[in-house]
Design an enzyme around this catalytic site. Sequence first.
Site, PDB file in Angstrom:
ATOM      1  N   TYR A 145       0.864  -1.180   0.000  1.00  0.00           N
ATOM      2  CA  TYR A 145       0.000   0.000   0.000  1.00  0.00           C
ATOM      3  C   TYR A 145       0.898   1.226   0.000  1.00  0.00           C
ATOM      4  CZ  TYR A 145      -3.355   3.443   1.866  1.00  0.00           C
ATOM      5  OH  TYR A 145      -4.147   4.550   2.062  1.00  0.00           O
ATOM      6  N   ASP A 240       9.232   2.531  -0.803  1.00  0.00           N
ATOM      7  CA  ASP A 240       8.258   3.149   0.096  1.00  0.00           C
ATOM      8  C   ASP A 240       8.641   2.757   1.517  1.00  0.00           C
ATOM      9  OD1 ASP A 240       6.158   3.818   1.741  1.00  0.00           O
ATOM     10  OD2 ASP A 240       4.622   3.337   0.266  1.00  0.00           O
ATOM     11  N   LYS A 273       5.588   8.772   8.876  1.00  0.00           N
ATOM     12  CA  LYS A 273       5.491   8.202  10.222  1.00  0.00           C
ATOM     13  C   LYS A 273       6.623   8.652  11.159  1.00  0.00           C
ATOM     14  CE  LYS A 273       2.629   4.410   8.555  1.00  0.00           C
ATOM     15  NZ  LYS A 273       1.268   4.719   8.992  1.00  0.00           N
TER      16      LYS A 273
HETATM   17  N1  HOZ Z   1      -2.563   3.516   6.900  1.00  0.00           N
HETATM   18  C1  HOZ Z   1      -2.845   2.768   8.105  1.00  0.00           C
HETATM   19  C2  HOZ Z   1      -3.079   1.357   7.777  1.00  0.00           C
HETATM   20  N2  HOZ Z   1      -1.948   0.723   7.233  1.00  0.00           N
HETATM   21  C3  HOZ Z   1      -4.031   3.318   8.846  1.00  0.00           C
HETATM   22  C4  HOZ Z   1      -3.740   4.629   9.440  1.00  0.00           C
HETATM   23  C5  HOZ Z   1      -4.746   5.082  10.488  1.00  0.00           C
HETATM   24  O1  HOZ Z   1      -5.894   4.673  10.474  1.00  0.00           O
HETATM   25  O2  HOZ Z   1      -4.359   5.871  11.328  1.00  0.00           O
END
Ligand code: HOZ
Length: 432
Positions: A145, A240, A273
């Site tokens: 993703y 990524d 992050k």
């Molecule tokens: N992108 C996250 C899942 N891989 C979710 C991020 C969130 O809900 O804070």
Amino acid sequence: MSTSRSNAALFERASGVIPGGVNSPVRAFRAVGGTPRFIDRAQGAYMWDAEGKRYIDYIGSWGPMILGHGHPAVLEAVQQAARDGFSFGAPTEREIDLAEAIIALVPSVEQIRLVSSGTEAGMSALRLARGATGRSKIIKFEGCYHGHADALLVKAGSGLATFGFPTSAGVPAEVVQHTLVLEYNNLAQLDEAFATHGPEMACVMIEPIAGNMNFVRASVPFMTRLRELCTQHGALLVFDEVMTGFRVALGGAQSVYAQLIPGFKPDMSVFGKVIGGGMPLAAFGGTREVMSQLAPLGPVYQAGTLSGNPVATACGLATLKEIARPGFFDALSASTRSLVEGLSGAARNAGVPLVGDSEGGMFGFFFADSLPQNYGVVMGTDKERFNRFFHGMLDRGVYLAPALYEAGFVSAAHSAEDIAATVQAAGEALRG
Ligand code: HOZ
């Protein structure tokens, strides 16, 4: 506790005004069922929900909170920055400091641009790769993703000759017609795709350790071949590292592969992050040659009002300073490994098949006999058991990612006692 402060009441209230009651779908607990917990506050390795229940937190805001919540040095830096101003829409010295800090830690990155979210960084990296190569086609891998940019919300077509289909309504088929989706760790598909489309390929985007299908590593032969093929065909290899960057090692997953594959480097990297330490901050970077294609130097447009935000950069810088301290990653890796070993041991004692893996402060586990190598196998692992286990742990005050296809995160604030309490809870949950 008043009823209006129960998780259920808050979820009902939220559902009236926010689609699905959440601002990011996985938080709605649809995959595991039950009521999402509404978090009031967090400190160190713990979060407390609206009902006052405490959880040992293994999502850490899905990765950023590598130091745990409320680290004093980070808090101090953020408070000071906030006092100086929230946002200027003009450059600041701290943006240079953060760019220099990232470049010092990641040798493949010669220049970097700061943005506000992983999606924005991935989308911009993709546009830059296309602009820099003058090519349109891209490869991504099933189960990876890269944020919710249109061109990346795509699933595999019926064969290698066909490009992908959108995975979201609202994404026109034409927008993903240049995106080829291959199976992760499948060398034969990779060779075939380059043999067919190599000269038209702008880039290959990959999560080197995929954290959006739980925790799956790209094998060393696969990564080696991927690097060779990209170089041979003039396609850019885009890592990524939104999840893995400054999380699996100080130099990210690329430093892990560089130890296994001599001279290994991606051409571009996407971060998020941890570099924001919990504030909205992400980045994409690469060689000076590629990055110079970006506006205002070059023809590839990208911009953002909150890009390089002064409070977010302060938070990110303070976080990077802490994790760069000698021994930080040794300790974090050891404690993450002990968690995974503990979970495996608890499962063995309960007669339940469970396998796990970790790198640095990122981990995953599956109810299966061996570690999956691709998305299809991940999705074939025991979901019902995962969901029972998730709720068993939640009831016992352990907050794991609420879906079997998500990675977990340990922070420096997790003590040996926290890990032991987690393993004890796992033993009970698995037998229950
Ligand atoms: N992108 C996250 C899942 N891989 C979710 C991020 C969130 O809900 O804070």
